[in-house]
Design an enzyme around this catalytic site. Structure first.
Site, PDB file in Angstrom:
ATOM      1  N   ASN A 121       0.852  -1.187   0.000  1.00 48.31           N
ATOM      2  CA  ASN A 121       0.000   0.000   0.000  1.00 48.31           C
ATOM      3  C   ASN A 121       0.886   1.234   0.000  1.00 48.31           C
ATOM      4  O   ASN A 121       1.992   1.214   0.540  1.00 48.31           O
ATOM      5  CB  ASN A 121      -0.868  -0.002   1.270  1.00 48.31           C
ATOM      6  CG  ASN A 121      -1.786   1.210   1.349  1.00 48.31           C
ATOM      7  OD1 ASN A 121      -2.467   1.552   0.370  1.00 48.31           O
ATOM      8  ND2 ASN A 121      -1.822   1.875   2.493  1.00 48.31           N
ATOM      9  N   HIS A 123       0.931   5.101   1.364  1.00 47.06           N
ATOM     10  CA  HIS A 123       0.258   5.979   2.329  1.00 47.06           C
ATOM     11  C   HIS A 123       0.926   7.356   2.275  1.00 47.06           C
ATOM     12  O   HIS A 123       2.161   7.449   2.298  1.00 47.06           O
ATOM     13  CB  HIS A 123       0.382   5.387   3.744  1.00 47.06           C
ATOM     14  CG  HIS A 123      -0.398   6.160   4.749  1.00 47.06           C
ATOM     15  ND1 HIS A 123      -1.763   6.016   4.899  1.00 47.06           N
ATOM     16  CD2 HIS A 123      -0.024   7.120   5.634  1.00 47.06           C
ATOM     17  CE1 HIS A 123      -2.185   6.850   5.839  1.00 47.06           C
ATOM     18  NE2 HIS A 123      -1.160   7.529   6.304  1.00 47.06           N
TER      19      HIS A 123
HETATM   20  C1  GRF Z   1      -2.228   8.973  -2.793  1.00 46.94           C
HETATM   21  O1  GRF Z   1      -1.938  10.154  -2.118  1.00 46.94           O
HETATM   22  C2  GRF Z   1      -1.938   7.756  -1.931  1.00 46.94           C
HETATM   23  O2  GRF Z   1      -0.899   7.949  -1.035  1.00 46.94           O
HETATM   24  C3  GRF Z   1      -3.215   7.598  -1.171  1.00 46.94           C
HETATM   25  O3  GRF Z   1      -4.235   7.946  -2.089  1.00 46.94           O
HETATM   26  C4  GRF Z   1      -3.723   8.842  -3.070  1.00 46.94           C
HETATM   27  C5  GRF Z   1      -4.025   8.255  -4.416  1.00 46.94           C
HETATM   28  O4  GRF Z   1      -3.753   9.161  -5.446  1.00 46.94           O
HETATM   29  N1  GRF Z   1      -3.306   6.286  -0.579  1.00 46.94           N
HETATM   30  P1  GRF Z   1      -3.915   8.723  -6.971  1.00 46.94           P
HETATM   31  O5  GRF Z   1      -5.328   8.180  -7.134  1.00 46.94           O
HETATM   32  O6  GRF Z   1      -2.881   7.677  -7.259  1.00 46.94           O
HETATM   33  O7  GRF Z   1      -3.708   9.968  -7.763  1.00 46.94           O
END
Ligand code: GRF
Length: 210
Positions: A121, A123
C-alpha cells in the site's frame, strides 16, 4: 511478477506504474500490470487503464452485492464482499502481487491471508504517524499541518490485517513549509509518491523472486 493495481481515485500512482512499465519494456520491467480494480465506477483510474489497454474491473459493493443489499450492508460486510471479489479476480487473473494505489476499501478476510506478504500500500505520510482508520487523502495532510510537523512524505508498506500497520518497505520525506496548505503539501508529496510506488513494486519483486 503479475500485478493487480487497486485504485479508487484519480490514479496518478497507477499512471506512474504504467509509464515505468512502458518505458522499461517487458524485458526489463520487474512487473506486468495484468489488471486494475476500482471500488468506485467513477474512478479516473478506469480510464487510465483503458487508455493503456489494461483490463479493469469495478469492485464496488454495489456492483458485487447489488444495490438493495449494499444499501443495507454494514461497513464490515461491504469490506469483506469487496475483498472476497478481489481474491476471486486475482485468482482468475493469475495475480502474484497486489498494489493498493489509493484504494479506499480496507481489505479483510481470506484475501489478506492468501496474499500475505504480497500486498503493498502507498500511504501519504510517514507511518507510523498519521495512519489508521480515517487517515486517507487530505485528512492526512490536514492532520500533519495541524500537528505542525516539520516533515512529511510517503510510505510503502506491506498490508496485514490492521490498518496501515504492515512492515514498512520504504519512505520518502519532504519538508513541511511554514506557508503550506493541504494542496501545496499534497503536491510536494505526490511527486515523491510516483517514484516510491515504482521503487516499492520493484523492491517487492526483488524480495519475492530474486
Ligand atoms: C495517494 O496520495 C496515496 O498515497 C493515497 O491515495 C492517493 C491516491 O492518489 N493512498 P492517486 O489516485 O494515485 O492519484
Amino acid at each position: 511478477m503479475n500485478i493487480a493495481v487497486l485504485a479508487s481515485g484519480g490514479g496518478t500512482n497507477l499512471q506512474a506504474l504504467i509509464d515505468n512499465e512502458k518505458s522499461l519494456g517487458p524485458s526489463f520491467c520487474p512487473y506486468y500490470i495484468s489488471c486494475v480494480f476500482c471500488d468506485k465506477k467513477s474512478s479516473y483510474a478506469l480510464q487510465r487503464a483503458e487508455k493503456a489497454q489494461i483490463s479493469s474491473e469495478v469492485v464496488s459493493p454495489y456492483a458485487i452485492m447489488g444495490s438493495e443489499i449494499a444499501k443495507n450492508a454494514s461497513q464490515s460486510e461491504k469490506r469483506l464482499a469487496v475483498s472476497n471479489r478481489c481474491l476471486e479476480l486475482c485468482t482468475s487473473y493469475n495475480i502474484d502481487a497486489v498494489v493498493l494505489a489509493g484504494f479506499l476499501t480496507v481489505l479483510a478476510g481470506p484475501f489478506l491471508d492468501k496474499y500475505s506478504g504480497r500486498i503493498i500500500n502507498i500511504h501519504p505520510a510517514l507511518l507510523p504517524k498519521f495512519g489508521g482508520e480515517g487517515m486517507w487523502g487530505n485528512n492526512v495532510h490536514r492532520a500533519v499541518l495541524a500537528a505542525q510537523e516539520k516533515e512529511s512524505g510517503c510510505t510503502i508498506h506491506l498490508v496485514d490485517h490492521g490498518c496501515d500497520t504492515g512492515r514498512i518497505l520504504l519512505q520518502k520525506k519532504v519538508p513541511v513549509l511554514a506557508d503550506d496548505t493541504v494542496e501545496s503539501l499534497y503536491a510536494r508529496i505526490a511527486i515523491e509518491e510516483h517514484k516510491a510506488i515504482v521503487e516499492g513494486v520493484t523492491l517487492l519483486a526483488n524480495e519475492l523472486y530474486y
